[in-house]
Design a protein around this motif. Structure first.
Motif, PDB file in Angstrom:
ATOM      1  N   ARG A 190       0.846  -1.201   0.000  1.00 40.09           N
ATOM      2  CA  ARG A 190       0.000   0.000   0.000  1.00 40.09           C
ATOM      3  C   ARG A 190       0.879   1.248   0.000  1.00 40.09           C
ATOM      4  O   ARG A 190       2.029   1.233   0.433  1.00 40.09           O
ATOM      5  CB  ARG A 190      -0.901   0.012   1.235  1.00 40.09           C
ATOM      6  N   ARG A 191       0.315   2.324  -0.473  1.00 39.69           N
ATOM      7  CA  ARG A 191       1.039   3.585  -0.574  1.00 39.69           C
ATOM      8  C   ARG A 191       0.598   4.513   0.562  1.00 39.69           C
ATOM      9  O   ARG A 191      -0.560   4.520   0.953  1.00 39.69           O
ATOM     10  CB  ARG A 191       0.731   4.231  -1.919  1.00 39.69           C
ATOM     11  N   ALA A 192       1.523   5.328   1.068  1.00 39.36           N
ATOM     12  CA  ALA A 192       1.208   6.264   2.144  1.00 39.36           C
ATOM     13  C   ALA A 192       1.025   7.671   1.596  1.00 39.36           C
ATOM     14  O   ALA A 192       1.848   8.150   0.815  1.00 39.36           O
ATOM     15  CB  ALA A 192       2.315   6.252   3.189  1.00 39.36           C
ATOM     16  N   VAL A 193      -0.049   8.317   2.032  1.00 37.29           N
ATOM     17  CA  VAL A 193      -0.258   9.738   1.777  1.00 37.29           C
ATOM     18  C   VAL A 193      -0.196  10.421   3.138  1.00 37.29           C
ATOM     19  O   VAL A 193      -1.098  10.267   3.968  1.00 37.29           O
ATOM     20  CB  VAL A 193      -1.608  10.015   1.091  1.00 37.29           C
ATOM     21  N   VAL A 194       0.895  11.130   3.386  1.00 29.90           N
ATOM     22  CA  VAL A 194       1.084  11.837   4.652  1.00 29.90           C
ATOM     23  C   VAL A 194       0.402  13.191   4.551  1.00 29.90           C
ATOM     24  O   VAL A 194       0.629  13.942   3.598  1.00 29.90           O
ATOM     25  CB  VAL A 194       2.585  12.012   4.954  1.00 29.90           C
ATOM     26  N   VAL A 195      -0.435  13.511   5.527  1.00 30.02           N
ATOM     27  CA  VAL A 195      -1.203  14.752   5.485  1.00 30.02           C
ATOM     28  C   VAL A 195      -1.046  15.490   6.805  1.00 30.02           C
ATOM     29  O   VAL A 195      -1.304  14.927   7.873  1.00 30.02           O
ATOM     30  CB  VAL A 195      -2.702  14.473   5.233  1.00 30.02           C
ATOM     31  N   GLY A 196      -0.612  16.751   6.735  1.00 30.28           N
ATOM     32  CA  GLY A 196      -0.534  17.513   7.974  1.00 30.28           C
ATOM     33  C   GLY A 196       0.189  18.830   7.817  1.00 30.28           C
ATOM     34  O   GLY A 196       0.985  19.018   6.906  1.00 30.28           O
ATOM     35  N   GLY A 197      -0.086  19.726   8.780  1.00 28.44           N
ATOM     36  CA  GLY A 197       0.536  21.036   8.766  1.00 28.44           C
ATOM     37  C   GLY A 197       1.553  21.246   9.864  1.00 28.44           C
ATOM     38  O   GLY A 197       2.056  22.361  10.044  1.00 28.44           O
ATOM     39  N   SER A 198       1.871  20.186  10.620  1.00 28.31           N
ATOM     40  CA  SER A 198       2.893  20.289  11.668  1.00 28.31           C
ATOM     41  C   SER A 198       4.255  19.988  11.046  1.00 28.31           C
ATOM     42  O   SER A 198       4.638  18.831  10.878  1.00 28.31           O
ATOM     43  CB  SER A 198       2.588  19.311  12.811  1.00 28.31           C
ATOM     44  N   GLY A 199       4.978  21.051  10.694  1.00 29.90           N
ATOM     45  CA  GLY A 199       6.210  20.888   9.936  1.00 29.90           C
ATOM     46  C   GLY A 199       7.228  19.982  10.598  1.00 29.90           C
ATOM     47  O   GLY A 199       7.882  19.172   9.928  1.00 29.90           O
ATOM     48  N   LEU A 200       7.393  20.084  11.915  1.00 31.52           N
ATOM     49  CA  LEU A 200       8.370  19.257  12.610  1.00 31.52           C
ATOM     50  C   LEU A 200       8.004  17.782  12.501  1.00 31.52           C
ATOM     51  O   LEU A 200       8.876  16.919  12.346  1.00 31.52           O
ATOM     52  CB  LEU A 200       8.461  19.670  14.077  1.00 31.52           C
ATOM     53  N   TYR A 201       6.719  17.475  12.558  1.00 35.18           N
ATOM     54  CA  TYR A 201       6.282  16.083  12.469  1.00 35.18           C
ATOM     55  C   TYR A 201       6.485  15.537  11.062  1.00 35.18           C
ATOM     56  O   TYR A 201       6.880  14.380  10.886  1.00 35.18           O
ATOM     57  CB  TYR A 201       4.820  15.966  12.912  1.00 35.18           C
ATOM     58  N   VAL A 202       6.213  16.354  10.046  1.00 33.16           N
ATOM     59  CA  VAL A 202       6.455  15.923   8.669  1.00 33.16           C
ATOM     60  C   VAL A 202       7.931  15.621   8.476  1.00 33.16           C
ATOM     61  O   VAL A 202       8.310  14.574   7.917  1.00 33.16           O
ATOM     62  CB  VAL A 202       5.980  16.990   7.663  1.00 33.16           C
ATOM     63  N   ARG A 203       8.790  16.507   8.964  1.00 32.12           N
ATOM     64  CA  ARG A 203      10.224  16.308   8.790  1.00 32.12           C
ATOM     65  C   ARG A 203      10.722  15.112   9.592  1.00 32.12           C
ATOM     66  O   ARG A 203      11.570  14.345   9.127  1.00 32.12           O
ATOM     67  CB  ARG A 203      10.993  17.567   9.185  1.00 32.12           C
ATOM     68  N   ALA A 204      10.200  14.947  10.807  1.00 30.21           N
ATOM     69  CA  ALA A 204      10.618  13.802  11.622  1.00 30.21           C
ATOM     70  C   ALA A 204      10.260  12.494  10.947  1.00 30.21           C
ATOM     71  O   ALA A 204      10.996  11.508  11.051  1.00 30.21           O
ATOM     72  CB  ALA A 204       9.976  13.878  13.001  1.00 30.21           C
ATOM     73  N   LEU A 205       9.147  12.469  10.248  1.00 25.62           N
ATOM     74  CA  LEU A 205       8.707  11.248   9.577  1.00 25.62           C
ATOM     75  C   LEU A 205       9.523  10.969   8.324  1.00 25.62           C
ATOM     76  O   LEU A 205       9.920   9.823   8.070  1.00 25.62           O
ATOM     77  CB  LEU A 205       7.220  11.361   9.226  1.00 25.62           C
ATOM     78  N   LEU A 206       9.794  11.986   7.528  1.00 18.77           N
ATOM     79  CA  LEU A 206      10.353  11.771   6.194  1.00 18.77           C
ATOM     80  C   LEU A 206      11.838  12.096   6.066  1.00 18.77           C
ATOM     81  O   LEU A 206      12.491  11.593   5.155  1.00 18.77           O
ATOM     82  CB  LEU A 206       9.574  12.608   5.169  1.00 18.77           C
ATOM     83  N   ASP A 207      12.376  12.932   6.948  1.00 19.30           N
ATOM     84  CA  ASP A 207      13.748  13.406   6.792  1.00 19.30           C
ATOM     85  C   ASP A 207      14.715  12.732   7.764  1.00 19.30           C
ATOM     86  O   ASP A 207      14.306  12.023   8.690  1.00 19.30           O
ATOM     87  CB  ASP A 207      13.809  14.921   7.007  1.00 19.30           C
ATOM     88  N   ARG A 208      15.985  12.984   7.534  1.00 21.14           N
ATOM     89  CA  ARG A 208      17.027  12.491   8.437  1.00 21.14           C
ATOM     90  C   ARG A 208      16.999  13.316   9.723  1.00 21.14           C
ATOM     91  O   ARG A 208      17.428  14.465   9.761  1.00 21.14           O
ATOM     92  CB  ARG A 208      18.399  12.608   7.773  1.00 21.14           C
ATOM     93  N   MET A 209      16.441  12.723  10.760  1.00 18.03           N
ATOM     94  CA  MET A 209      16.328  13.405  12.043  1.00 18.03           C
ATOM     95  C   MET A 209      16.362  12.353  13.149  1.00 18.03           C
ATOM     96  O   MET A 209      15.556  11.418  13.132  1.00 18.03           O
ATOM     97  CB  MET A 209      15.022  14.208  12.117  1.00 18.03           C
ATOM     98  N   ASP A 210      17.302  12.476  14.053  1.00 17.47           N
ATOM     99  CA  ASP A 210      17.345  11.543  15.163  1.00 17.47           C
ATOM    100  C   ASP A 210      17.217  12.302  16.477  1.00 17.47           C
ATOM    101  O   ASP A 210      17.365  13.524  16.525  1.00 17.47           O
ATOM    102  CB  ASP A 210      18.612  10.687  15.134  1.00 17.47           C
ATOM    103  N   PHE A 211      16.903  11.583  17.528  1.00 18.54           N
ATOM    104  CA  PHE A 211      16.620  12.188  18.821  1.00 18.54           C
ATOM    105  C   PHE A 211      17.571  11.622  19.868  1.00 18.54           C
ATOM    106  O   PHE A 211      17.422  10.484  20.306  1.00 18.54           O
ATOM    107  CB  PHE A 211      15.160  11.940  19.205  1.00 18.54           C
TER     108      PHE A 211
END
Length: 333
Positions: free
Chosen positions: A107-128
């Motif tokens: 299945r394909r994912a369509v990510v939807v949202g206006g919380s920029g930090l959450y979008v980046r955390a999901l899709l970009d190189r970001m570690d905690f």
């Protein structure tokens, strides 16, 4: 906690290109996300709105109702109690697990949202990096006793790249940087997020002229109040709302009214003003990302345009940079 190793593993097992629908509040992201999922036929939604994670926070977040979802499965909705504080690190782990599960099912994912930090955390190189309350408390005590300048000087000696990006008066970030250095033995700057997708993705942004967006915000706030925002907040407050949930736009103002500090009209006006400020912040956040393909939110052929962007991304003919930092686009003009 997430790590670089986890991000690499995530990238290696991922095959399907993620579609992300981003942009300011009130531009119709949820509707386009559902329409895209239905048109593609093999897609599901992954929420990237921080407050839609909460159960019961429905009216004030304009959360899509079961009917509005039109049979499209949604993930990362209603996964937290309002008494809990949201964590972007936990979101990253859970939402990436959703993407992996969708991959396994074809299945394909369509990510939807206006919380920029959450979008980046999901899709970009970001570690905690890890945290330790005792280390942080000790550093905070030092900052209070010595002032932040000696701590900033110490950070400059240990990690000049990190220090250059933190103002000497920003105690919270200086303490966090020194905490990470002490706990990991490495550089704080090595943990800074990088605007580079960890898996194939295409970002579609919804843009709107500022006056038009302001009108959409006002209409959205009117709907929220007319559909029972105060009753929703009353119920949530009685059950107990945590710090994060109480800060949400609309909820904070409604709580002020229920506490007798604002009239209903003042709370409503304050919600409209706060939402408009939020859209400006979102414009700045997403406008910095050169990877996003912007489409007019009210275009009559919006779905067709979005599907064309997806098709070109899949074919490798979409002309966007690989990283998102170099340029800034002025949105809402």
């Amino acid at each position: 906690m997430a790590s670089d190793t986890g991000a690499i593993a995530f990238r290696l097992v991922s095959t399907q290109r993620v579609i992300a629908v981003v942009g300011p509040t009130a531009t119709g992201k949820s509707d386009l996300g559902v329409a895209l999922a239905l048109a593609l036929g093999d897609a599901e939604i992954v929420n990237a709105d921080a407050y839609q994670l909460y159960r019961g926070m429905d009216v004030g977040t304009a959360k899509v109702t079961p009917a509005e979802r039109r049979g499209v499965p949604h993930h990362q909705l209603d996964v937290l109690d309002p008494s809990e504080d949201a964590s972007v690190a936990v979101y990253q782990r859970e939402a990436r697990a959703d993407l992996a599960a969708l991959d396994e099912r074809g299945r394909r994912a369509v990510v939807v949202g206006g919380s920029g930090l959450y979008v980046r955390a999901l899709l970009d190189r970001m570690d905690f990096p890890p945290t330790d309350p005792s280390v942080r408390a000790r550093l905070e005590e030092r900052a209070e006793r010595e002032g932040t300048r000696p701590l900033h000087d110490e950070l400059t000696a240990l990690d000049p790249v990190a220090a250059a990006g933190i103002l000497p008066g920003n105690t919270k970030r200086i303490v966090r940087a020194l905490e990470v250095i002490e706990l990991t033995g490495g550089l704080f700057s090595s943990h800074l997020p990088v605007a580079e997708h960890v898996r194939p993705a295409v970002q579609i942004g919804l843009d709107s002229p500022r006056d038009e967006l302001d009108a959409r915000v006002a209409a959205r706030v009117d709907r929220m109040w007319d559909r029972g925002l105060l009753d929703e907040v009353r119920t949530l407050d009685a059950a107990g709302m945590g710090r994060t949930a109480r800060r949400a736009v609309g909820y904070a103002e409604a709580l002020e009214h229920l506490a007798g500090r604002l009239t209903a009209a003042e709370a409503r006006d304050a919600t409209t003003a706060a939402t408009r400020r939020l859209t400006r912040k979102q414009m700045g956040w997403f406008g910095r990302d050169a990877r996003t393909v912007w489409l007019p939110a009210t275009a009559p052929d919006l779905l067709e345009r979005a599907l064309d962007v997806v098709a070109r991304a899949d074919a490798g003919t979409l002309d966007v940079p690989a990283t998102g930092e170099p340029t800034r686009r002025s949105l809402g003009s």
